[in-house]
Design an enzyme around this catalytic site. Structure first.
Site, PDB file in Angstrom:
ATOM      1  N   HIS A 113     -42.407 -54.705 -15.769  1.00  0.00           N
ATOM      2  CA  HIS A 113     -44.013 -55.882 -15.944  1.00  0.00           C
ATOM      3  C   HIS A 113     -44.991 -55.891 -16.656  1.00  0.00           C
ATOM      4  CE1 HIS A 113     -44.466 -59.510 -13.397  1.00  0.00           C
ATOM      5  NE2 HIS A 113     -43.238 -60.116 -14.137  1.00  0.00           N
ATOM      6  N   LYS A 131     -48.674 -55.952 -18.787  1.00  0.00           N
ATOM      7  CA  LYS A 131     -49.043 -57.032 -19.533  1.00  0.00           C
ATOM      8  C   LYS A 131     -50.471 -56.340 -20.564  1.00  0.00           C
ATOM      9  CE  LYS A 131     -47.166 -60.001 -16.312  1.00  0.00           C
ATOM     10  NZ  LYS A 131     -45.494 -59.851 -16.533  1.00  0.00           N
ATOM     11  N   ASP A 190     -57.375 -48.316 -29.018  1.00  0.00           N
ATOM     12  CA  ASP A 190     -58.189 -47.237 -29.922  1.00  0.00           C
ATOM     13  C   ASP A 190     -58.479 -46.282 -28.347  1.00  0.00           C
ATOM     14  OD1 ASP A 190     -59.927 -49.058 -31.670  1.00  0.00           O
ATOM     15  OD2 ASP A 190     -58.269 -47.891 -32.638  1.00  0.00           O
TER      16      ASP A 190
END
Lengths: 243, 243
Positions: B175, B177, B182
């Site tokens: 779940h 996000k 870099d």
């Protein structure tokens, strides 16, 4: 026969006599002053460090929690004040976990708590919020209207306890999952406050004490709080689209 | 008659004679030294400030994006390198929006991009990731297996382009996000990378340049990346429970 002039220091060369007698003293004074200045310069860094340490505040809170959380006993954290502390007989582990750390961050509230949550059905988190409300912390809750109606939602219990809850009426989702503690600490992440998410999902929660972040999230909360003003409710003439 | 002894300065009191003649010079030297020390002390704060300013780096990136995003034209950002720049004739506004700021944060990648996304169906965000892959940025994607199979998912297109994608096989949901640019900038929030979320939901995304946060999220990514090693796939013997 003429007497030769003798060396009679106290008569001859008044000024030079004085310099001669006071010379060493002047030099001692000068040496003392210069030595004092030199020591003061040496001590300067230490003095600055001492002043700085006196002003230095503890570092701002910064914590990252990952889920799923280990299932641990949280009764001690959620005990009613005044209840006798006792060794808990349950079989669950009694150490820290991501959930217990999240509970501690919430229970640190002393003045205010803003909750902006897509879904809220975890009994432990619900209990923590009720405890805060009982302690006199001002609690305000914003949630998504679809999810507040589901079985197991904590929203009804919070409302019953007298906590203010507002919700949206939009087609879109109120999908935030954040809390603000004492207008000072932001708790935000991917985690919906449900037992499934806490125990089964890979989730993250950040706990950040950052003035600028808190200010922006508070503004967002107040915007939504005002927009979801109950005087504007029209009691859902539309049916929401599928997710 | 006896001659009285006279004052003969150059004979009597040799040392005081020298002090008398060199006295003013010594005092001038001493005054110069003390004056120099005093000026050095006065100048010290300014010198310290100058040293500190020389060392000061630009402040770490810290940005908060709220959604729903205004719908703006993002063609200029997502144009293929080498394509002729031209005034865009479309009717959409051409300013900044939360989506364009998210795109810019991603397109800043020069070396690596880790994506850990529950759902990924936004064409603009998909295009940005493909552009980075074409530029030689090492892109790795982890996603949730239920959502990667939905219509409109960008995952198939990323795979077709040769980008490595791994997914879970658990009953719980992947779940997260978040994205890491870099190994230096963390992008995380409530936002699923879908057009509905971007255009219709109340969402938040934080963009944080913080060593400790980035380190912890990178560790989480690597943990999940290894756990979702394709050599361990069993091709879904279980059916997931409902959300």
């Amino acid at each position: 026969m003429r007497r030769r002039s003798g060396q009679r220091a106290h008569v001859v060369g008044g000024a030079s006599d004085a310099a001669g007698e006071m010379g060493p003293l002047r030099w001692q004074v000068v040496a003392a002053v210069v030595g004092g200045l030199a020591r003061a310069l040496e001590a300067l860094p230490a003095v600055l460090r001492w002043l700085w340490a006196g002003r230095r505040r503890p570092p701002p809170q910064r914590e990252v929690l990952f889920f799923p959380s280990q299932v641990t006993c949280t009764e001690a954290l959620l005990r009613v004040p005044g209840a006798a502390p006792s060794g808990c007989p349950c079989n669950l582990p009694h150490g820290e976990s991501s959930l217990s750390r999240l509970l501690r961050a919430l229970l640190a509230a002393r003045a205010s708590l803003e909750l902006c949550l897509f879904a809220f059905s975890s009994p432990q988190l619900g209990r923590a919020v009720q405890l805060l409300h009982q302690r006199g912390v001002r609690v305000r809750v914003v949630t998504d209207c679809d999810y507040m109606a589901l079985n197991g939602s904590q929203i009804g219990l919070l409302r019953k306890a007298g906590i203010q809850v507002r919700h949206d009426q939009d087609l879109g989702y109120m999908h935030h999952k954040f809390a603000i503690v004492d207008r000072k600490v932001l708790i935000t992440g991917s985690l919906n406050w449900t037992t499934q998410a806490i125990q089964s999902n890979r989730e993250n929660v950040l706990i950040i004490e950052d003035e600028e972040c808190v200010r922006l999230f508070l503004e967002e909360f107040e915007r939504i709080w005002e927009e979801f003003n109950p005087t504007k409710y029209t009691f859902f003439p539309h049916k929401k689209g599928s997710r």
